[in-house]
Write a protein that holds these residues in place. Structure first.
Motif, PDB file in Angstrom:
ATOM      1  N   LEU A 112      27.095  19.524 -45.392  1.00 43.14           N
ATOM      2  CA  LEU A 112      26.823  20.495 -44.334  1.00 43.14           C
ATOM      3  C   LEU A 112      27.981  20.417 -43.336  1.00 43.14           C
ATOM      4  O   LEU A 112      28.240  19.354 -42.753  1.00 43.14           O
ATOM      5  CB  LEU A 112      25.506  20.187 -43.619  1.00 43.14           C
ATOM      6  CG  LEU A 112      24.214  20.415 -44.402  1.00 43.14           C
ATOM      7  CD1 LEU A 112      22.998  20.096 -43.527  1.00 43.14           C
ATOM      8  CD2 LEU A 112      24.112  21.847 -44.930  1.00 43.14           C
TER       9      LEU A 112
ATOM     10  N   LEU B 218      32.291  22.454 -38.935  1.00 38.12           N
ATOM     11  CA  LEU B 218      31.888  23.775 -38.452  1.00 38.12           C
ATOM     12  C   LEU B 218      32.644  24.133 -37.171  1.00 38.12           C
ATOM     13  O   LEU B 218      33.146  25.246 -37.013  1.00 38.12           O
ATOM     14  CB  LEU B 218      30.375  23.810 -38.201  1.00 38.12           C
ATOM     15  CG  LEU B 218      29.814  25.125 -37.644  1.00 38.12           C
ATOM     16  CD1 LEU B 218      30.014  26.281 -38.610  1.00 38.12           C
ATOM     17  CD2 LEU B 218      28.320  24.991 -37.319  1.00 38.12           C
TER      18      LEU B 218
ATOM     19  N   GLY C  17      21.344  21.784 -38.843  1.00 37.47           N
ATOM     20  CA  GLY C  17      21.049  21.225 -40.164  1.00 37.47           C
ATOM     21  C   GLY C  17      19.835  21.836 -40.814  1.00 37.47           C
ATOM     22  O   GLY C  17      19.208  21.226 -41.680  1.00 37.47           O
ATOM     23  N   LEU C  18      19.481  23.066 -40.413  1.00 34.91           N
ATOM     24  CA  LEU C  18      18.277  23.705 -40.938  1.00 34.91           C
ATOM     25  C   LEU C  18      18.573  24.777 -41.986  1.00 34.91           C
ATOM     26  O   LEU C  18      17.861  24.911 -42.969  1.00 34.91           O
ATOM     27  CB  LEU C  18      17.500  24.371 -39.787  1.00 34.91           C
ATOM     28  CG  LEU C  18      16.981  23.455 -38.684  1.00 34.91           C
ATOM     29  CD1 LEU C  18      16.442  24.293 -37.521  1.00 34.91           C
ATOM     30  CD2 LEU C  18      15.882  22.566 -39.239  1.00 34.91           C
ATOM     31  N   CYS C  19      19.640  25.551 -41.772  1.00 34.80           N
ATOM     32  CA  CYS C  19      19.816  26.759 -42.581  1.00 34.80           C
ATOM     33  C   CYS C  19      20.607  26.517 -43.865  1.00 34.80           C
ATOM     34  O   CYS C  19      20.457  27.259 -44.835  1.00 34.80           O
ATOM     35  CB  CYS C  19      20.485  27.858 -41.763  1.00 34.80           C
ATOM     36  SG  CYS C  19      22.206  27.520 -41.321  1.00 34.80           S
ATOM     37  N   GLY C  20      21.458  25.535 -43.881  1.00 33.45           N
ATOM     38  CA  GLY C  20      22.244  25.241 -45.095  1.00 33.45           C
ATOM     39  C   GLY C  20      23.351  26.241 -45.371  1.00 33.45           C
ATOM     40  O   GLY C  20      23.987  26.200 -46.413  1.00 33.45           O
TER      41      GLY C  20
ATOM     42  N   SER D 138      26.627  30.300 -40.263  1.00 35.50           N
ATOM     43  CA  SER D 138      25.657  29.418 -39.617  1.00 35.50           C
ATOM     44  C   SER D 138      24.575  30.283 -39.006  1.00 35.50           C
ATOM     45  O   SER D 138      24.879  31.257 -38.320  1.00 35.50           O
ATOM     46  CB  SER D 138      26.335  28.605 -38.513  1.00 35.50           C
ATOM     47  OG  SER D 138      25.346  28.108 -37.626  1.00 35.50           O
TER      48      SER D 138
ATOM     49  N   GLY E  97      24.101  24.849 -36.220  1.00 39.70           N
ATOM     50  CA  GLY E  97      24.494  23.449 -36.402  1.00 39.70           C
ATOM     51  C   GLY E  97      23.340  22.471 -36.332  1.00 39.70           C
ATOM     52  O   GLY E  97      23.552  21.281 -36.108  1.00 39.70           O
TER      53      GLY E  97
ATOM     54  N   CYS F 139      21.530  28.496 -37.991  1.00 36.25           N
ATOM     55  CA  CYS F 139      20.764  27.596 -37.133  1.00 36.25           C
ATOM     56  C   CYS F 139      21.630  26.989 -36.027  1.00 36.25           C
ATOM     57  O   CYS F 139      21.137  26.192 -35.224  1.00 36.25           O
ATOM     58  CB  CYS F 139      20.116  26.503 -37.970  1.00 36.25           C
ATOM     59  SG  CYS F 139      21.275  25.299 -38.617  1.00 36.25           S
TER      60      CYS F 139
ATOM     61  N   CYS G 292      28.192  21.467 -40.455  1.00 31.06           N
ATOM     62  CA  CYS G 292      27.806  21.195 -39.069  1.00 31.06           C
ATOM     63  C   CYS G 292      27.533  19.710 -38.849  1.00 31.06           C
ATOM     64  O   CYS G 292      27.483  19.249 -37.705  1.00 31.06           O
ATOM     65  CB  CYS G 292      26.593  22.030 -38.675  1.00 31.06           C
ATOM     66  SG  CYS G 292      25.112  21.672 -39.636  1.00 31.06           S
TER      67      CYS G 292
HETATM   68 FE1  FES Z   1      22.793  25.498 -40.249  1.00 32.87          FE
HETATM   69 FE2  FES Z   1      24.713  23.689 -40.677  1.00 32.87          FE
HETATM   70  S1  FES Z   1      24.772  25.451 -39.454  1.00 32.87           S
HETATM   71  S2  FES Z   1      22.777  23.773 -41.517  1.00 32.87           S
END
Ligand code: FES
Length: 669
Positions: free
Chosen positions: A92, A25, A43-46, A37, A41, A39, A94
């Motif tokens: 992911l 990312l 790891g929430l939004c995917g 993105s 980075g 969230c 990020c």
């Molecule tokens: Fe949200 Fe990677 S930026 S999960």
């Protein structure tokens, strides 16, 4: 030891060298690669999912392998536990870090300006770049050494992490903020409008907010609910416009306001109430809360536009047809009386002119004549036809008073398109016997199963497309001549041609049972179609004159009428000028599509605002040539214009010496 690696991103082809351990990312951001993105980075939004190519890429002179990315992390495992396993070995972006040379593909659904493919659109995709976006931030906790308020620290976090500046927040946000921060353990999701207004704040990670594109027509209101992040249309629904009880068409509603002080407020209440009901219904079907709707985008004709905003429309009832505003409007939905999220925004597309509304702007946005080389004609037929002609060099627009005949009104057996209405008609040129089909049935009237298929409904009337076809077939078979006169001499050939008073009519269908109605095409019905089509053609011809062109190269018919009529028959009657039939088609609900585009893409708003400013308006009511064009267009297909392209497909009756056209004055509907 090598501590740098080469990374190539596809499909952009952007490439760069990065220190080992850099996240994908981060690398994408540094190169300006379009990787989403929400969230930041965490790891929430995917949204940052990427795919690593496997193999030797001689073009880039590198070998890319999935193990050139770091091993899957616990955060990725948690994401998959909650949201399901990654498809196609995705990672992911990020979380995965660079450990060697890589070719990284950004799938379409991970791109910020992703395209949503809409199969029903000619312009196949809509860019998703909404005016309202979500951002996840971790906000610094207050302490005794930094006694600044929560809002200041929220703004600082949005600036540092997302680069957002000029942020504004009202009392509603200030009230919500403290609780949201503490409930989310100092992590919140914030909805920010393109203006910098903070519209919402939720504890932790909020996955989605929604928007509605709404087309307010005189008869129906259509709404599309969209996920503002993915651009997916979750549900579409429609409702009748309750203003119908104040008047069937636009001018009768304006008259109602003139005759009844306060009538405009009554109609505004009615339409806003219907929109609120529709919003609730669509939300329920989709399993979302109306409070999660943060943006609305409207198109409407000028009278509906004014009534929607609570503006008295009487000025639109007479020359010079002055709009209160022709500019786009950015409002708070709440001030319109719409009950969704308390801070939701509402955007109205600009109007073109007094009779050419924001619905036409929607059609233009959807069809993009301003990007075409071909001389393109857009026609949206209602009780007024709204017409736009031009190409990338110049656009002109007008409206023409067609009246409601094309919708089945003012026709003896006419009705709106509904089950039981005759919609297709053929007449045998030898016997003059008709056959037809009705809405809701696949069989034709001369098929064996027709009577049993239609036993429950019967034939209830004839709708707009049926009228167009029967009159065109009557012309092709000589039952009417180029002047529209029913030929009584043919009564000896077929008893369906019958004398009524001093004229003749054609018996299309005879009632066989209660509820099944007799449909006769009278001389007056043919006249009504002639008046409507002459007004439409005359408007188009005025625009052709203005641009100095003798031919159009592409025709798009918008709205319900355009979706249902057979364009060949429309051309046989001369509703539209001659054109290669392969280049004539329906634009579907182009106004609604335009609203959807403006909802999902803030750049589309700027585009249509600019295009509408450049459209030259032609006012048919004051154009001296309109009457002459109208008189000439009364004939089928036209008194003077030739139809060579149509002639290649349909042998037209020999033009007979027609009687001198009578001058008729047309009154604006
Ligand atoms: Fe949200 Fe990677 S930026 S999960």
């Amino acid at each position: 030891m090598i501590d740098q690696a080469m990374v190539v991103f596809t499909p952009s082809g952007k490439r760069g060298s990065f220190a080992l351990g850099t996240s994908v990312l981060q690398a994408a951001r540094e190169l300006g690669v379009d990787l989403d993105s929400v969230c930041g980075g965490r790891g929430l939004c995917g949204r940052c999912q990427v795919q690593c190519a496997n193999g030797e890429f001689s073009k880039h002179n590198i070998v890319s392998r999935p193990d050139h990315l770091s091993d899957a992390t616990r955060v990725e495992a948690r994401y998959q536990r909650i949201n399901g396993a990654f498809v196609d070995g995705r990672r992911l972006g990020c979380q995965a870090t660079i450990q060697g040379n890589l070719v990284i593909d950004i799938p379409p659904d991970s791109q910020v300006h992703r395209q949503v493919i809409r199969k029903d659109l000619d312009r196949a995709d809509i860019t998703v770049n909404p005016a309202v976006k979500l951002y996840v931030v971790d906000v610094q906790q207050p302490d005794m050494h930094d006694p600044s308020g929560d809002l200041r620290r929220l703004k600082q976090a949005l600036t540092i992490e997302w680069g957002l500046t000029q942020l504004n927040a009202g009392l509603f946000i200030v009230r919500e903020l403290q609780q949201a921060l503490r409930k989310g353990d100092w992590q919140v999701t914030v909805a920010v409008h393109e203006t910098g207004d903070i519209l919402g704040v939720w504890p932790g990670f909020k996955e989605a907010v929604y928007g509605m594109a709404i087309d307010v027509g005189s008869t129906t209101i259509a709404a599309h609910l969209c996920d503002l992040s993915s651009g997916q249309v979750l549900a579409s629904n429609g409702a009748m416009n309750p203003q119908i009880r104040f008047g069937e068409d636009l001018m009768s509603r304006v008259s109602y306001v003139m005759m009844n002080p306060g009538g405009d407020a009554e109609m505004t209440d009615a339409v806003i109430g219907a929109i609120n009901d529709l919003l609730r219904a669509v939300s329920t079907v989709s399993g979302i809360l109306p409070e999660d709707i943060l943006e609305l985008c409207f198109v409407a004709n000028p009278v509906m536009h004014h009534l929607l905003l609570g503006i008295n429309p009487v000025e639109l009832g007479g020359a010079p047809f002055a709009l209160a505003t022709d500019e786009s409007m950015q409002l708070n939905a709440d001030e319109m009386g719409i009950r969704v999220h308390p801070l939701a925004k509402a955007y109205l597309l600009p109007c073109v002119a007094g009779h050419v509304g924001a619905d036409t702007s929607g059609v233009v946005l959807s069809e993009s004549p301003q990007t075409q080389d071909a001389m393109t004609l857009l026609v949206d037929v209602g009780t007024n036809a709204e017409i736009v002609l031009g190409n990338r060099h110049r656009l002109v627009a007008c409206s023409s008073p067609t009246g409601p005949a094309f919708e089945g009104a003012q026709i003896s057996g006419g009705q709106r398109a509904a089950p039981g209405a005759i919609e297709r008609v053929r007449i045998d040129p030898e016997t003059l016997e008709p056959r037809f089909s009705v809405i809701g049935s696949d069989t034709w009237s001369d098929d064996q199963g027709f009577a049993s298929d239609n036993a429950s409904v019967g034939v209830t009337g004839i709708c707009g497309s049926g009228i167009i076809e029967v009159v065109a077939e009557m012309f092709l078979t000589g039952i009417i001549d180029a002047d529209g006169v029913v030929n009584g001499e043919l009564a000896s050939r077929n008893p369906r041609i019958q004398a009524t008073d001093r004229t003749f009519s054609y018996l299309l269908h005879e009632s066989r049972q209660p509820g099944d109605v007799t449909i006769r095409i009278t001389q007056n019905d043919v006249r009504q179609i002639q008046l409507a089509k002459a007004a439409l053609y005359a408007g188009i011809r005025l625009l052709m004159d203005r641009l100095g062109v003798e031919k159009v190269e592409r025709i798009r018919l918008a709205g319900a009428f355009g979706s249902h009529i057979d364009v060949k028959y429309a051309m046989i009657l001369g509703l539209i000028p001659d054109c290669d039939l392969a280049q004539v088609g329906s634009a579907g609900n182009a106004a609604g599509t335009g609203a959807l585009m403006a909802l999902l893409d803030q750049d589309a708003r700027r585009e249509i605002e600019q295009v509408v400013r450049s459209i030259e308006k032609v006012e048919t009511a004051v154009e001296a040539d309109f009457q002459q064009h109208f008189v000439e267009a009364m004939a089928f297909p036209h008194k003077t214009a030739s139809f060579p392209e149509l002639g290649k497909v349909v042998p037209l009756p020999e033009a007979r010496a027609s009687r001198p056209a009578r001058r008729r004055r047309v009154r604006r509907a």
